[in-house]
Scaffold this motif. Structure first.
Motif, PDB file in Angstrom:
ATOM      1  N   UNK A   1       0.835  -1.198   0.000  1.00  0.00           N
ATOM      2  CA  UNK A   1       0.000   0.000   0.000  1.00  0.00           C
ATOM      3  C   UNK A   1       0.871   1.249   0.000  1.00  0.00           C
ATOM      4  N   UNK A   2       1.981   1.165   0.685  1.00  0.00           N
ATOM      5  CA  UNK A   2       2.908   2.302   0.758  1.00  0.00           C
ATOM      6  C   UNK A   2       2.617   3.144   1.983  1.00  0.00           C
ATOM      7  N   UNK A   3       3.663   3.728   2.545  1.00  0.00           N
ATOM      8  CA  UNK A   3       3.482   4.589   3.700  1.00  0.00           C
ATOM      9  C   UNK A   3       3.991   4.013   4.994  1.00  0.00           C
ATOM     10  N   UNK A   4       4.409   2.728   4.986  1.00  0.00           N
ATOM     11  CA  UNK A   4       4.882   2.136   6.234  1.00  0.00           C
ATOM     12  C   UNK A   4       6.086   2.889   6.799  1.00  0.00           C
ATOM     13  N   UNK A   5       7.122   3.201   6.011  1.00  0.00           N
ATOM     14  CA  UNK A   5       8.291   3.881   6.601  1.00  0.00           C
ATOM     15  C   UNK A   5       7.923   5.197   7.287  1.00  0.00           C
ATOM     16  N   UNK A   6       7.042   5.972   6.669  1.00  0.00           N
ATOM     17  CA  UNK A   6       6.661   7.256   7.253  1.00  0.00           C
ATOM     18  C   UNK A   6       5.842   7.056   8.526  1.00  0.00           C
ATOM     19  N   UNK A   7       4.817   6.188   8.445  1.00  0.00           N
ATOM     20  CA  UNK A   7       3.955   5.948   9.609  1.00  0.00           C
ATOM     21  C   UNK A   7       4.740   5.322  10.751  1.00  0.00           C
ATOM     22  N   UNK A   8       5.617   4.374  10.450  1.00  0.00           N
ATOM     23  CA  UNK A   8       6.396   3.705  11.481  1.00  0.00           C
ATOM     24  C   UNK A   8       7.366   4.681  12.152  1.00  0.00           C
ATOM     25  N   UNK A   9       7.987   5.546  11.355  1.00  0.00           N
ATOM     26  CA  UNK A   9       8.897   6.540  11.931  1.00  0.00           C
ATOM     27  C   UNK A   9       8.154   7.453  12.888  1.00  0.00           C
ATOM     28  N   UNK A  10       6.954   7.859  12.514  1.00  0.00           N
ATOM     29  CA  UNK A  10       6.156   8.731  13.395  1.00  0.00           C
ATOM     30  C   UNK A  10       5.749   8.006  14.678  1.00  0.00           C
ATOM     31  N   UNK A  11       5.395   6.736  14.562  1.00  0.00           N
ATOM     32  CA  UNK A  11       5.037   5.955  15.752  1.00  0.00           C
ATOM     33  C   UNK A  11       6.197   5.928  16.739  1.00  0.00           C
ATOM     34  N   UNK A  12       7.374   5.589  16.246  1.00  0.00           N
ATOM     35  CA  UNK A  12       8.539   5.456  17.124  1.00  0.00           C
ATOM     36  C   UNK A  12       8.958   6.811  17.682  1.00  0.00           C
ATOM     37  N   UNK A  13       8.991   7.849  16.830  1.00  0.00           N
ATOM     38  CA  UNK A  13       9.496   9.160  17.246  1.00  0.00           C
ATOM     39  C   UNK A  13       8.541   9.904  18.169  1.00  0.00           C
ATOM     40  N   UNK A  14       7.231   9.755  17.938  1.00  0.00           N
ATOM     41  CA  UNK A  14       6.256  10.590  18.650  1.00  0.00           C
ATOM     42  C   UNK A  14       5.444   9.852  19.711  1.00  0.00           C
ATOM     43  N   UNK A  15       5.364   8.524  19.638  1.00  0.00           N
ATOM     44  CA  UNK A  15       4.413   7.822  20.510  1.00  0.00           C
ATOM     45  C   UNK A  15       5.038   6.701  21.332  1.00  0.00           C
ATOM     46  N   UNK A  16       6.360   6.566  21.296  1.00  0.00           N
ATOM     47  CA  UNK A  16       7.023   5.674  22.239  1.00  0.00           C
ATOM     48  C   UNK A  16       7.703   6.545  23.299  1.00  0.00           C
ATOM     49  N   UNK A  17       8.408   5.928  24.235  1.00  0.00           N
ATOM     50  CA  UNK A  17       9.078   6.683  25.291  1.00  0.00           C
ATOM     51  C   UNK A  17       9.971   7.775  24.691  1.00  0.00           C
ATOM     52  N   UNK A  18       9.809   9.008  25.162  1.00  0.00           N
ATOM     53  CA  UNK A  18      10.478  10.159  24.543  1.00  0.00           C
ATOM     54  C   UNK A  18      11.998  10.044  24.587  1.00  0.00           C
ATOM     55  N   UNK A  19      12.541   9.657  25.723  1.00  0.00           N
ATOM     56  CA  UNK A  19      14.000   9.548  25.848  1.00  0.00           C
ATOM     57  C   UNK A  19      14.546   8.436  24.965  1.00  0.00           C
ATOM     58  N   UNK A  20      13.839   7.330  24.927  1.00  0.00           N
ATOM     59  CA  UNK A  20      14.285   6.209  24.099  1.00  0.00           C
ATOM     60  C   UNK A  20      14.240   6.575  22.623  1.00  0.00           C
ATOM     61  N   UNK A  21      13.180   7.275  22.213  1.00  0.00           N
ATOM     62  CA  UNK A  21      13.051   7.684  20.815  1.00  0.00           C
ATOM     63  C   UNK A  21      14.174   8.631  20.424  1.00  0.00           C
ATOM     64  N   UNK A  22      14.485   9.580  21.318  1.00  0.00           N
ATOM     65  CA  UNK A  22      15.546  10.542  21.032  1.00  0.00           C
ATOM     66  C   UNK A  22      16.891   9.836  20.892  1.00  0.00           C
ATOM     67  N   UNK A  23      17.174   8.908  21.795  1.00  0.00           N
ATOM     68  CA  UNK A  23      18.434   8.174  21.739  1.00  0.00           C
ATOM     69  C   UNK A  23      18.512   7.297  20.493  1.00  0.00           C
ATOM     70  N   UNK A  24      17.394   6.686  20.155  1.00  0.00           N
ATOM     71  CA  UNK A  24      17.368   5.797  18.993  1.00  0.00           C
ATOM     72  C   UNK A  24      17.677   6.568  17.708  1.00  0.00           C
TER      73      UNK A  24
END
Length: 472
Positions: free
Chosen positions: A263-286
């Motif tokens: 369908x397309x869009x997984x890389x963008x949606x997945x990046x947003x999930x990890x960057x914006x909706x997981x633990x903030x410190x972990x996302x920043x470090x990752x």
């Protein structure tokens, strides 16, 4: 709040759906399609009081696109299926009656491809098609009223403030009398895998994602008993399932039609999930690590920019977002995110110019911040037009009604101000404030059309509306 969270956990095991009332199927009566809808409505009401549903359009639209692609490969259904992402850092996915499919942000973040996401969704769709939860509810009448009464008592005690006692009573009652009858059985899981794999291949997926996603979930159990994924408790027989799926894939791999493009869009949606909706410190470090390892990767810079916004590091976020945009085919969404960052940093003119250059009716958040930039710059009429267009194309986009009300009020149109604030609070589930503003709008209505407009919104707030319409 604790008691409701425990109840929701029980519900994901296939138990009853609670809200302002408990729906119990009487003896000798089968649950109907309409009852499924009522149960799902009750569930949604409680879920929204305990969990946060992610409303990020990039993520939600993508998940629904994948879900709808699978739905196109199955027979016609009696209700429209909807797909949601819960902001919860736990591995879980589940379905309610009437076609509501949920995946947690924690599980989405662990996935590596659209194939894996489709595998999870296809399995949950199959549970609904087979009416597994509904059948377990039908069979619950065989357990007897004592256990059911224990559940009701637990809910009522929780509502009365006896949280700890209520939790023990509710969970104990369910564990003793309900789980065996209401939880998914091994047979349910096998059937959902069989049908789900057929749906996936019919939709152009290989089905491999169902196996690899289950393997990831299963592997997390080995980190310790406290980290056993909820998914494994709600979906039993993981080892048997993986063996069956592996054999099915081996036998059907050469017979399956070639997989279509994703369908397309997984890389963008997945990046947003990890960057914006997981633990903030972990996302920043990752993403700091990702940028260091792959300085030429636009998505690494994009994720890092988004993660930086969560700690208010606007200048750094702007720098990395600009680097993500350079020569990137997906720069449209990134440009809109850059405009949002400019707005949050107080650079309203840059925000307006950036958002205007990237304006898209398919991305409501970009329009929202365009309108907010216009408001901040005193362009009231332009702002109201932007918000008006936004709700015209995205009528359920809650925040837009607030700013449409604000821009209308600043232009002196108090009817529109109160009417749209009423719609805003209504969509948020705040009936008290919604009624306040809608009643003010009713007093300010200058025509029958406006009065009818307000009346429809007031009627929609009435929790007894559905029961009245059925009785009529």
């Amino acid at each position: 709040m604790l008691i409701y969270k425990k109840i929701i956990t029980v519900l994901t095991l296939g138990a009853f759906l609670f809200g302002t009332s408990l729906i119990i199927v009487p003896e000798g009566r089968c649950i109907t399609i309409q009852e499924e809808r009522e149960l799902a409505k009750e569930f949604m009401a409680v879920l929204k009081t305990t969990y946060t549903l992610i409303d990020d359009p990039v993520i939600v639209d993508y998940v629904n696109a994948v879900g709808n692609r699978i739905m196109a490969a199955i027979p016609p259904q009696p209700f429209k299926y909807k797909f949601y992402v819960i902001q919860e850092d736990v591995y879980n996915a589940f379905a309610t009656p009437a076609g509501h499919i949920f995946i947690n942000s924690g599980l989405f973040a662990a996935l590596a491809s659209e194939e894996e996401l489709a595998g999870i969704l296809g399995h949950e769709i199959a549970h609904v098609v087979c009416r597994h939860i509904s059948q377990r509810i039908e069979s619950s009448k065989k357990i007897g009223m004592a256990s059911l009464a224990g559940m009701v008592a637990g809910v009522l005690l929780g509502a009365g403030g006896a949280g700890a006692a209520a939790s023990a009573l509710t969970v104990g009652s369910v564990a003793a009398g309900q789980t065996a009858a209401l939880a998914y059985s091994r047979e349910n899981e096998t059937q959902a895998d069989q049908l789900g794999l057929g749906y996936l291949t019919g939709a152009g997926y290989t089905g491999e994602g169902l196996l690899t996603s289950l393997q990831k979930i299963r592997s997390k159990q080995w980190y310790g008993s406290k980290q056993i994924p909820t998914y494994l408790t709600t979906h039993p027989a993981a080892e048997a399932r993986m063996s069956y799926i592996d054999n099915w894939l081996h036998q059907n791999r050469t017979e399956s039609a070639p997989a279509r493009d994703e369908t397309g869009g997984f890389p963008l949606a997945h990046t947003r999930i990890v960057a914006l909706y997981t633990d903030a410190k972990s996302a920043l470090a990752y993403y700091a690590s990702s940028v260091a390892a792959s300085p030429g990767d636009p998505l690494a810079h994009y994720g890092y920019a988004l993660a930086l916004t969560r700690s208010g590091k606007w200048n750094e976020a702007i720098d990395h977002m600009q680097r993500a945009i350079e020569g990137n085919a997906m720069a449209t969404h990134m440009l809109q995110d850059l405009g949002k960052i400019y707005f949050q940093d107080g650079q309203y003119k840059k925000a307006l110019n950036t958002l205007a250059a990237s304006r898209s009716e398919t991305y409501p958040e970009g329009q929202l911040y365009l309108g907010r930039s216009q408001l901040e710059l005193g362009q009231l009429a332009a702002a109201r037009e932007t918000f008006d267009n936004l709700v015209r194309y995205h009528e359920d986009y809650t925040q837009a009604y607030y700013y449409l009300g604000e821009s209308s009020g600043r232009l002196g149109d108090m009817f529109a101000a109160h009417y749209n604030l009423g719609r805003f609070y209504g969509l948020k589930g705040d009936r008290e404030n919604a009624n306040f503003h809608l009643n003010r709008a009713m007093k300010l209505a200058a025509s029958d059309a406006q009065r009818e407009q307000v009346e429809r919104q007031i009627e929609d707030l009435d929790p007894k509306k559905d029961k009245k319409s059925k009785a009529g």
